[in-house]
Design a protein around this motif. Structure first.
Motif, PDB file in Angstrom:
ATOM      1  N   TYR A 133       0.835  -1.215   0.000  1.00 32.81           N
ATOM      2  CA  TYR A 133       0.000   0.000   0.000  1.00 32.81           C
ATOM      3  C   TYR A 133       0.859   1.251   0.000  1.00 32.81           C
ATOM      4  O   TYR A 133       0.629   2.195  -0.761  1.00 32.81           O
ATOM      5  CB  TYR A 133      -0.913  -0.012   1.232  1.00 32.81           C
ATOM      6  N   LYS A 134       1.897   1.265   0.851  1.00 30.92           N
ATOM      7  CA  LYS A 134       2.768   2.436   0.949  1.00 30.92           C
ATOM      8  C   LYS A 134       3.578   2.647  -0.334  1.00 30.92           C
ATOM      9  O   LYS A 134       3.980   3.767  -0.644  1.00 30.92           O
ATOM     10  CB  LYS A 134       3.723   2.284   2.126  1.00 30.92           C
ATOM     11  N   ARG A 138      -0.150   4.880  -1.755  1.00 29.09           N
ATOM     12  CA  ARG A 138       0.005   6.146  -1.031  1.00 29.09           C
ATOM     13  C   ARG A 138       0.778   7.213  -1.818  1.00 29.09           C
ATOM     14  O   ARG A 138       0.489   8.402  -1.663  1.00 29.09           O
ATOM     15  CB  ARG A 138       0.638   5.908   0.337  1.00 29.09           C
ATOM     16  N   LEU A 141      -1.633   9.352  -3.391  1.00 35.66           N
ATOM     17  CA  LEU A 141      -2.378  10.190  -2.455  1.00 35.66           C
ATOM     18  C   LEU A 141      -1.578  11.396  -1.982  1.00 35.66           C
ATOM     19  O   LEU A 141      -2.155  12.430  -1.649  1.00 35.66           O
ATOM     20  CB  LEU A 141      -2.803   9.355  -1.240  1.00 35.66           C
ATOM     21  N   GLN A 161      -8.920   9.698   3.471  1.00 39.32           N
ATOM     22  CA  GLN A 161      -8.843   8.858   4.660  1.00 39.32           C
ATOM     23  C   GLN A 161      -9.690   7.600   4.492  1.00 39.32           C
ATOM     24  O   GLN A 161      -9.295   6.504   4.915  1.00 39.32           O
ATOM     25  CB  GLN A 161      -9.310   9.642   5.884  1.00 39.32           C
ATOM     26  N   GLN A 164      -7.768   5.109   2.504  1.00 41.47           N
ATOM     27  CA  GLN A 164      -6.720   4.471   3.301  1.00 41.47           C
ATOM     28  C   GLN A 164      -7.326   3.455   4.255  1.00 41.47           C
ATOM     29  O   GLN A 164      -6.757   2.369   4.456  1.00 41.47           O
ATOM     30  CB  GLN A 164      -5.925   5.516   4.090  1.00 41.47           C
ATOM     31  N   ASN A 165      -8.470   3.773   4.846  1.00 44.87           N
ATOM     32  CA  ASN A 165      -9.139   2.822   5.738  1.00 44.87           C
ATOM     33  C   ASN A 165      -9.440   1.524   5.006  1.00 44.87           C
ATOM     34  O   ASN A 165      -9.285   0.427   5.561  1.00 44.87           O
ATOM     35  CB  ASN A 165     -10.435   3.423   6.280  1.00 44.87           C
ATOM     36  N   HIS A 184      -5.231   1.819  12.395  1.00 46.18           N
ATOM     37  CA  HIS A 184      -3.955   2.519  12.344  1.00 46.18           C
ATOM     38  C   HIS A 184      -2.986   2.012  13.410  1.00 46.18           C
ATOM     39  O   HIS A 184      -1.777   1.946  13.180  1.00 46.18           O
ATOM     40  CB  HIS A 184      -4.184   4.023  12.491  1.00 46.18           C
ATOM     41  N   ILE A 192      -4.247   9.985   7.615  1.00 46.85           N
ATOM     42  CA  ILE A 192      -3.824  10.791   6.468  1.00 46.85           C
ATOM     43  C   ILE A 192      -3.483  12.227   6.875  1.00 46.85           C
ATOM     44  O   ILE A 192      -2.477  12.790   6.429  1.00 46.85           O
ATOM     45  CB  ILE A 192      -4.918  10.790   5.386  1.00 46.85           C
ATOM     46  N   HIS A 195      -0.138  12.258   8.559  1.00 46.81           N
ATOM     47  CA  HIS A 195       0.921  11.887   7.621  1.00 46.81           C
ATOM     48  C   HIS A 195       1.250  13.040   6.674  1.00 46.81           C
ATOM     49  O   HIS A 195       2.428  13.343   6.443  1.00 46.81           O
ATOM     50  CB  HIS A 195       0.487  10.663   6.807  1.00 46.81           C
TER      51      HIS A 195
END
Length: 242
Positions: A133-134, A138, A141, A161, A164-165, A184, A192, A195
């Motif tokens: 995901y990262k 992301r 995003l 957000q 991301q959830n 989280h 988010i 971050h």
């Protein structure tokens, strides 16, 4: 010329003219457009007006649909309400809603990859899915977030957000009714808002020029130390990074 700013990257050039009156901003800019066209001719280059656009940025909603009257070599430049510059989509009203919608579309498509590697029989470990995901979602995003994050509305922030959830639920196998704070905590991923706040500050920390860094949180300015970031940053709707 006085009143004109130039922002360029490789062969991409953007000219900026600022004034309280729209017509005055155009009057400042038009002679410089003619100068640039003349310069290209003198240097045996071709400037294509058909690939150029003009955009008005204004805080007044009544002016959002204003058609500009700028031209190059007698060719009128079309007014573009959502210009895309180096991958970032701007808007006349500077709220970046169009950019966020485009980013979310790309990110949602990438969520299918997380689903593909999260099978109960042979799926990857939680840590691997979070790392994926990262790595592939992301970045979409947070691209150019130092530009849009400080002025992003709570509505658009909530959309990011929510995505991301969804990614963290895939990684953990949690259901939709799972508390988001638990998601989280279990994945060690910041919300988010937090971050983007730290991401923006770190970007400015890497700048070659000295920058005084403060975070504007809850109507107060707080010095930001990138080596010891706060564990949680609760920002107001109109948060500002300096």
């Amino acid at each position: 010329p006085t009143g004109i700013s130039v922002v360029s990257y490789a062969d991409d050039i953007t000219l900026l003219s600022t004034h309280q009156k729209i017509q005055m901003a155009q009057d400042q800019l038009q002679p410089y457009l003619s100068d640039i066209h003349d310069w290209t001719k003198q240097n045996y280059l071709t400037l294509n007006p058909d690939k150029c656009t003009a955009t008005l940025f204004t805080p007044d909603p009544a002016e959002y649909n204003t058609q500009l009257s700028l031209e190059i070599n007698s060719t009128k430049l079309p007014t573009e309400f959502n210009p895309k510059i180096l991958g970032l989509t701007f808007e006349t009203g500077n709220n970046f809603s169009t950019h966020i919608e485009s980013v979310l579309t790309k990110a949602k498509n990438a969520l299918n990859l997380l689903k593909a590697i999260s099978s109960k029989e042979w799926g990857k470990h939680k840590e691997t899915i979070v790392a994926t995901y990262k790595t592939i979602i992301r970045p979409h995003l947070e691209y150019a977030s130092t530009i849009w994050a400080p002025i992003l509305s709570e509505t658009n922030l909530k959309k990011i957000q929510t995505l991301q959830n969804a990614a963290l639920r895939i990684a953990t196998g949690c259901t939709k009714d799972t508390n988001t704070q638990h998601l989280h905590d279990e994945t060690l991923v910041l919300p988010i808002k937090d971050h983007l706040c730290i991401h923006s500050s770190n970007r400015k920390h890497k700048s070659k020029h000295p920058v005084i860094r403060f975070i504007y949180c809850n109507n107060n300015y707080h010095p930001y130390d990138s080596k010891n970031p706060p564990s949680s940053l609760h920002l107001t709707t109109h948060s500002t990074w300096i």
